[in-house]
Design a protein around this motif. Sequence first.
Motif, PDB file in Angstrom:
ATOM      1  N   ARG A 123       0.827  -1.218   0.000  1.00 43.34           N
ATOM      2  CA  ARG A 123       0.000   0.000   0.000  1.00 43.34           C
ATOM      3  C   ARG A 123       0.855   1.258   0.000  1.00 43.34           C
ATOM      4  NH1 ARG A 123      -3.472  -3.130   3.495  1.00 43.34           N
ATOM      5  NH2 ARG A 123      -5.476  -3.484   2.451  1.00 43.34           N
ATOM      6  N   ALA A 211     -11.934  -1.140   1.719  1.00 46.27           N
ATOM      7  CA  ALA A 211     -12.320  -0.092   2.672  1.00 46.27           C
ATOM      8  C   ALA A 211     -13.339   0.827   2.006  1.00 46.27           C
ATOM      9  CB  ALA A 211     -11.084   0.688   3.127  1.00 46.27           C
ATOM     10  N   ASP A 217      -9.065   8.030   3.937  1.00 45.07           N
ATOM     11  CA  ASP A 217      -8.320   6.881   4.455  1.00 45.07           C
ATOM     12  C   ASP A 217      -8.757   5.594   3.760  1.00 45.07           C
ATOM     13  OD1 ASP A 217      -6.921   8.457   6.196  1.00 45.07           O
ATOM     14  OD2 ASP A 217      -8.224   8.050   7.934  1.00 45.07           O
ATOM     15  N   MET A 221      -6.541   2.951   1.380  1.00 46.05           N
ATOM     16  CA  MET A 221      -6.469   1.511   1.592  1.00 46.05           C
ATOM     17  C   MET A 221      -6.768   0.742   0.305  1.00 46.05           C
ATOM     18  SD  MET A 221      -5.802   0.718   4.843  1.00 46.05           S
ATOM     19  CE  MET A 221      -6.633  -0.843   5.204  1.00 46.05           C
ATOM     20  N   ARG A 224      -3.864  -0.125  -3.963  1.00 47.16           N
ATOM     21  CA  ARG A 224      -2.873  -1.108  -3.499  1.00 47.16           C
ATOM     22  C   ARG A 224      -2.484  -2.053  -4.641  1.00 47.16           C
ATOM     23  NH1 ARG A 224      -7.930  -2.908  -2.862  1.00 47.16           N
ATOM     24  NH2 ARG A 224      -8.343  -5.152  -2.920  1.00 47.16           N
TER      25      ARG A 224
END
Length: 231
Positions: A123, A211, A217, A221, A224
Amino acid sequence: MSIVRTALPLVLLTGVLTGCAGLQKTDWPTCAAVGGVTGAGLGAIESTSWAGGGALFVGTMAAAYCWVHGDGDEDGDGVPDRRDKCPGTPKGVQVDADGCPPPAPAPMVEEVVVVQEETIVIRDVHFEFDKATLTAADKEVLSTIATRLKQETSTAQLRVTGHTDSVGSDAYNQRLSDKRANSVVQYLVESGVPRASFVSVEGAGESQPVADNSTADGRAMNRRTEIKINR
């Protein structure tokens, strides 16, 4: 007095032979010596002229009896020689009832559990904005991953999948995830990971979020790259 002279030799001789019975065979000289002294005493009871003959006779009998009937413990393992099936056991070794060391325990075989499948989630590779170009920081992260992957066996299969957040169209994110997955693989190959180890390289776009895409945030996530290792 004649009864005493007759009975006393028998009593003394019996005592000598009984004592010798508990000695080891190597102690027969001691038996002989004790028997000789006893024999001399027996002979002296009868007459001083019998002392020498009595010593020789009783000493010889005592030594012979000790040799034949002695049941000592030559190796000191606590098991009498007549029952000791393993004579000569080194001092201090634990033995069983037969005087033999117990069999060595079977070696413990530790079963190594091999994880058949593992996924490395990256990530910290952010790429340049809206691009699939690796930054210097991205390369530093991937160098660590390359070192890890080079330790895998030659039979390990690597599957790389790129993922994005939901910002942008589905088609756009699909193409971007494809490019980013291929950029990661290209750098890993240049770092020494065999290209043949990569059995698939693809992008999943925004289709597999982990997520909530409605938060910053959560979107971070979801951006990735995953490397699945099949051993």
